[in-house]
Motif scaffolding. Structure first.
Motif, mmCIF file in Angstrom:
data_model
loop_
_atom_site.group_PDB
_atom_site.id
_atom_site.type_symbol
_atom_site.label_atom_id
_atom_site.label_comp_id
_atom_site.label_asym_id
_atom_site.label_seq_id
_atom_site.Cartn_x
_atom_site.Cartn_y
_atom_site.Cartn_z
ATOM 1 N N ARG A 2 0.714 -1.327 -0.135
ATOM 2 C CA ARG A 2 -0.001 0.026 -0.090
ATOM 3 C C ARG A 2 0.771 1.192 0.026
ATOM 4 N NH1 ARG A 2 -2.362 -4.040 -0.273
ATOM 5 N NH2 ARG A 2 -4.537 -4.296 -0.484
ATOM 6 N N ILE A 3 1.892 1.129 0.754
ATOM 7 C CA ILE A 3 2.761 2.318 0.605
ATOM 8 C C ILE A 3 3.562 2.474 -0.692
ATOM 9 C CG2 ILE A 3 5.011 3.273 1.511
ATOM 10 C CD1 ILE A 3 4.355 1.846 4.236
ATOM 11 N N VAL A 4 4.114 1.686 -1.479
ATOM 12 C CA VAL A 4 4.765 1.731 -2.709
ATOM 13 C C VAL A 4 3.866 2.585 -3.898
ATOM 14 C CG1 VAL A 4 5.479 0.248 -4.832
ATOM 15 C CG2 VAL A 4 6.179 -0.363 -2.400
ATOM 16 N N PRO A 5 2.824 2.479 -4.086
ATOM 17 C CA PRO A 5 1.996 3.212 -5.091
ATOM 18 C C PRO A 5 1.862 4.527 -4.612
ATOM 19 C CG PRO A 5 0.825 1.334 -4.360
ATOM 20 C CD PRO A 5 1.716 1.227 -3.378
ATOM 21 N N VAL A 6 1.804 4.769 -3.362
ATOM 22 C CA VAL A 6 1.722 6.303 -2.941
ATOM 23 C C VAL A 6 3.219 7.051 -3.056
ATOM 24 C CG1 VAL A 6 1.451 7.797 -1.217
ATOM 25 C CG2 VAL A 6 -0.128 5.727 -1.592
ATOM 26 N N ALA A 7 4.261 6.224 -2.798
ATOM 27 C CA ALA A 7 5.677 6.726 -2.575
ATOM 28 C C ALA A 7 5.979 6.936 -3.962
ATOM 29 C CB ALA A 7 6.518 5.843 -1.797
ATOM 30 N N PHE A 8 5.651 6.147 -4.777
ATOM 31 C CA PHE A 8 6.131 6.092 -6.236
ATOM 32 C C PHE A 8 5.242 6.430 -7.198
ATOM 33 C CE2 PHE A 8 9.134 3.325 -3.859
ATOM 34 C CZ PHE A 8 10.408 3.857 -4.231
#
Length: 425
Positions: free
Chosen positions: A264-270
């Motif tokens: 869930r963090i990856v799509p927001v961060a990148f």
């Protein structure tokens, strides 16, 4: 560079809003402090990514062909083919969504889900999967808006959907005590709003008309020639994730929860890196249609520089904030180790993920879609299976390290090949 920044920047804002709401969903569910629910999101997400990959693949084909026609000043033909292919996209999405809902329990069992986590994930998929045509339509509308250069409205469409979901989530999950089912209902409503807003925005560009039956076959042949390899390409990433989830499930619900947090963090961060793949494609295809090889190469170079900058900034932020992240999502046990390792070290591997994604976009839009299929499946198989299998002997941490090592090799090879393709245009 300016063109790439404007298109990718507006796309990133829209994507970040959508994925931030998804992350917020996960946060709300994690505050219920039921490991079965957080694990259910992880299991359902692994299957949902496969559905989204098919939708993205069809969208890539649509954007590449329509962008090239617009670059060649063939707007009437672009409108006719786009309208006809939307019928095909919706039909494929409907069949896939219904099949997934029907086989949800069995599919989750293959991933290693069991007990209450499996039941919760299956109930979520039973609600969300039949609404897959809404996702497909929203993506197609956004791609068409980018193809005509309307980055602002493409961003606004996704922002409206994210805002609706952000408002409904706490009401359904907490106030009405609907838990994971509340998140599912919120998802369906927000996707419906995106489709409505996308339709209204496209009317001003005259990019849609009543589909003509005789146009469906040529549209399917021409766009499908790019879309089918793109679907095969995009399926590789979620298939690799399914393999990782299967191995993670051996280490319990906490390991699955940790993996779900990262997912869930990856799509927001990148979001900016992922937006590049959707934004630089129309730029390349338009300039290819206009015969400007120099600008095609320039667009690729600008994308790679921006990818490096984005990863460096994201790495710094996540490394500094990994403590609060662990606290926010109530991570426990091995989930704490997984999140810490990712935020402090493994996030750097996403530079090579970015290289791979940008290169795939170049292949899809420059007439070599099979190259992107080859590299993505290479990463999902040779770059994942042996590395993860060996890493699993060292626990969940070994699985993540193995997964990261595989993408370094294939990301590097992909970008070298992309420059060679452009040189031979």
């Amino acid at each position: 560079m300016r063109h790439v920044v404007v298109m990718a920047g507006t796309g990133a804002i829209g994507l970040m809003a959508v994925f931030a709401v998804d992350l917020l969903n996960f946060y709300y569910i994690s505050r219920l402090k039921d490991p079965n629910l957080t694990a259910a999101i992880g299991f359902a997400g692994a299957i949902g990514y496969v559905q989204i990959a098919v939708s993205i693949g069809m969208t890539i084909g649509l954007g590449a062909v329509i962008g090239r026609l617009i670059g060649a000043r063939k707007a009437t033909r672009a409108r006719r083919l786009a309208s006809a292919f939307l019928v095909v996209m919706l039909a494929v999405a409907a069949v896939l969504g219904i099949m997934t809902a029907s086989l949800a329990t069995w599919l989750l069992g293959l991933l290693g889900a069991s007990g209450e986590a499996q039941n919760q994930a299956a109930s979520f998929l039973h609600l969300v999967s039949p609404a897959l045509p809404l996702v497909c339509m929203g993506m197609a509308q956004s791609a068409l808006l980018r193809a005509v250069g309307d980055a602002r409205r493409s961003m606004q469409v996704t922002l409206v959907g994210a805002a609706v979901s952000a408002m409904l989530d706490p009401i359904l999950i907490f106030l009405l005590h609907m838990g994971l089912m509340g998140a599912a209902i919120s998802t369906i409503v927000s996707r419906s709003v995106v489709v409505l807003c996308g339709y209204i925005s496209l009317r001003d560009h005259y990019m849609l008309e009543r589909p003509r039956l005789r146009a469906i076959k040529p549209a399917t042949q021409r766009i499908g020639a790019v879309a089918l390899p793109a679907i095969a390409t995009n399926l590789a990433t979620p298939v690799g994730s399914v393999f990782v989830t299967h191995f993670m499930s051996r280490f319990g619900l906490e390991a699955i929860s940790g993996q779900a947090t990262i997912d869930r963090i990856v799509p927001v961060a990148f979001a900016f890196v992922f937006a590049l793949t959707g934004s630089v494609g129309p730029i390349m295809s338009q300039n290819l249609g206009a015969g400007r090889k120099d600008r095609v190469k320039e667009a690729l170079g600008a994308s790679l520089k921006l990818t490096a900058l984005c990863v460096l900034l994201t790495w710094a932020v996540l490394a500094l904030c990994h403590g609060p992240i662990i606290h926010l999502f109530a991570a426990k046990g091995v989930a704490v180790q997984i999140i810490t390792l990712f935020c402090c070290w493994l996030v750097a591997s996403y530079f090579f993920v970015g290289l791979l994604f940008v290169s795939n976009t170049a292949f899809n839009n420059l007439g070599h879609p099979l190259y992107s299929t080859m590299f993505n499946w290479g990463r999902a198989t040779l770059g994942t299976i042996p590395f993860v299998w060996i890493g699993a002997h060292y626990g969940p941490i070994g699985i993540l390290v193995g997964q990261s090592l595989g993408v370094v090799l294939f990301g590097t090879l992909a970008v070298l090949t992309a420059f060679r393709v452009i040189q031979k245009l």
